[in-house]
Design a protein around this motif. Structure first.
Motif, PDB file in Angstrom:
ATOM      1  N   GLN A  98      46.037  53.889  63.309  1.00 31.65           N
ATOM      2  CA  GLN A  98      46.320  54.720  62.124  1.00 31.65           C
ATOM      3  C   GLN A  98      47.512  55.629  62.363  1.00 31.65           C
ATOM      4  OE1 GLN A  98      45.667  54.448  59.163  1.00 31.65           O
ATOM      5  NE2 GLN A  98      43.919  53.070  59.341  1.00 31.65           N
ATOM      6  N   PRO A 137      44.504  43.996  55.885  1.00 26.52           N
ATOM      7  CA  PRO A 137      43.373  44.630  55.189  1.00 26.52           C
ATOM      8  C   PRO A 137      42.629  45.590  56.116  1.00 26.52           C
ATOM      9  CG  PRO A 137      43.355  42.245  54.886  1.00 26.52           C
ATOM     10  CD  PRO A 137      44.442  42.549  55.871  1.00 26.52           C
ATOM     11  N   GLU A 138      42.234  46.708  55.533  1.00 31.33           N
ATOM     12  CA  GLU A 138      41.521  47.750  56.287  1.00 31.33           C
ATOM     13  C   GLU A 138      40.362  47.159  57.098  1.00 31.33           C
ATOM     14  OE1 GLU A 138      41.694  51.748  57.059  1.00 31.33           O
ATOM     15  OE2 GLU A 138      42.829  50.815  55.454  1.00 31.33           O
ATOM     16  N   SER A 139      39.684  46.174  56.491  1.00 29.42           N
ATOM     17  CA  SER A 139      38.493  45.616  57.149  1.00 29.42           C
ATOM     18  C   SER A 139      38.851  44.804  58.406  1.00 29.42           C
ATOM     19  CB  SER A 139      37.734  44.723  56.171  1.00 29.42           C
ATOM     20  OG  SER A 139      38.604  43.731  55.700  1.00 29.42           O
ATOM     21  N   ASP A 140      40.112  44.384  58.537  1.00 33.44           N
ATOM     22  CA  ASP A 140      40.503  43.596  59.717  1.00 33.44           C
ATOM     23  C   ASP A 140      40.932  44.477  60.886  1.00 33.44           C
ATOM     24  OD1 ASP A 140      40.087  41.470  58.114  1.00 33.44           O
ATOM     25  OD2 ASP A 140      42.182  40.801  58.030  1.00 33.44           O
ATOM     26  N   ASN A 142      39.498  46.985  62.510  1.00 34.95           N
ATOM     27  CA  ASN A 142      38.540  47.205  63.599  1.00 34.95           C
ATOM     28  C   ASN A 142      37.574  46.058  63.842  1.00 34.95           C
ATOM     29  OD1 ASN A 142      39.451  49.842  64.145  1.00 34.95           O
ATOM     30  ND2 ASN A 142      38.401  50.531  62.287  1.00 34.95           N
ATOM     31  N   SER A 143      37.562  45.086  62.962  1.00 37.79           N
ATOM     32  CA  SER A 143      36.486  44.083  63.067  1.00 37.79           C
ATOM     33  C   SER A 143      36.713  43.102  64.215  1.00 37.79           C
ATOM     34  CB  SER A 143      36.380  43.298  61.757  1.00 37.79           C
ATOM     35  OG  SER A 143      37.510  42.465  61.634  1.00 37.79           O
ATOM     36  N   ASN A 145      37.971  40.375  63.726  1.00 38.60           N
ATOM     37  CA  ASN A 145      37.785  39.069  63.104  1.00 38.60           C
ATOM     38  C   ASN A 145      38.603  38.992  61.814  1.00 38.60           C
ATOM     39  OD1 ASN A 145      36.835  36.564  62.549  1.00 38.60           O
ATOM     40  ND2 ASN A 145      34.930  37.274  61.601  1.00 38.60           N
TER      41      ASN A 145
END
Ligand SMILES: O=C(O)CCC(=O)C(=O)O
Ligand SMILES: [Fe+2]
Length: 265
Positions: A98, A137-140, A142-143, A145
């Motif tokens: 970030q 994408p935000e979801s990628d 920390n995932s 995956n």
């Protein structure tokens, strides 16, 4: 033949074990305390340790001071790890995905800027540019995956200046060493760099800021008779010093890893 060279760093930093087939002793490990180098676990004047030796006596071999490190070790061809070298760097907490994204967004012309000095290394990830990387994408983020691991040079002068407020020049480097006008950041998880040599003008240092990483090292054919392949594991706060021009190197992370890498010479 499978041999193991093992050094016990005590409870605070965990134990350390090389990969099978190592044991040439052709590398050095140091440990740092608050006042400087606490001990050298192997010393260039000592006979090479026997394969399988446990090097864990803090009083013996002798303790190198920073200036001895500078004089005797800093320009050796052997790869070195310095445990706990950067424990107090602000970057260990503050230099995150970030944070990097915010800094780059303040200087957007750096996001699509390419040249030999300003590289973006996507490794196996899907990003073609730094811009795409920071806009995943935000979801990628920390995932893990899909997994991603990238490296890029922070060569924009304003970005470099902001980042360097979070970390000083490594205090153990020779005071008269020349440093480049750019530092790299490597971050991500899983498979890192594939085995390669670097075409760079100086020696490499790297600060493991967060997470951990295993390095795989192999000699070039010129050193095959004396040197063997080995691997080592570094944790947050550790320094890695390698002449990446003469040692093939590749990496794989354990936990999500962030590093700063640069050169000295
Ligand atoms: O940190 C990594 O994953 C690779 C770094 C590298 O290739 C280098 O420092 O030369
Ligand atoms: Fe490299």
């Amino acid at each position: 033949m499978h041999t193991v060279l093992e050094a016990d760093f005590g409870a605070s930093s965990g134990s350390f074990r090389t990969a099978p087939d190592s044991g040439s002793g052709f590398w050095w490990i140091f440990r740092m305390d608050q006042t400087g180098f606490d001990n050298a676990l192997a010393h260039p004047d000592d006979p090479l340790p026997e394969p399988g030796a446990v090097l864990n006596d803090p009083e013996d071999p002798p303790k190198p001071t920073s200036s001895i490190f500078e004089e005797r070790y800093a320009y050796l061809p052997q790869p070195m790890i310095i445990k706990n070298a950067f424990m107090d760097w602000k970057a260990r907490k503050q230099l995150t995905f970030q944070y990097l994204k915010e800094v780059y967004n303040r200087w957007p012309d750096a996001l699509n800027h390419f040249s030999n000095e300003c590289q973006f290394l996507p490794f196996k990830s899907v990003f073609a540019t730094l811009n795409e990387f920071f806009n995943m994408p935000e979801s990628d983020v920390n995932s893990g995956n899909p997994p991603w691991y990238v490296g890029f040079s922070n060569c924009h002068p304003n970005i470099l200046k902001e980042l360097r407020e979070l970390y000083p020049r490594p205090h153990f480097l020779p005071t008269d060493a020349e440093l480049p006008n750019t530092d790299y950041t490597f971050l991500g998880e899983g498979e890192g760099a594939v085995m390669h040599l670097d075409y760079i003008p100086r020696l490499m240092w790297q600060a493991q800021l967060q997470g951990n990483k295993t390095w795989f090292i192999s000699p070039t054919p010129e050193c095959d008779s004396k040197c063997s392949s080995f691997s080592f594991y570094v944790e947050a706060g550790d320094a890695v010093l390698i002449d990446t021009r003469i040692w093939y190197h590749g990496t794989i992370t354990g936990q999500f890893s962030i590093t700063i890498q640069s050169e000295y010479g």
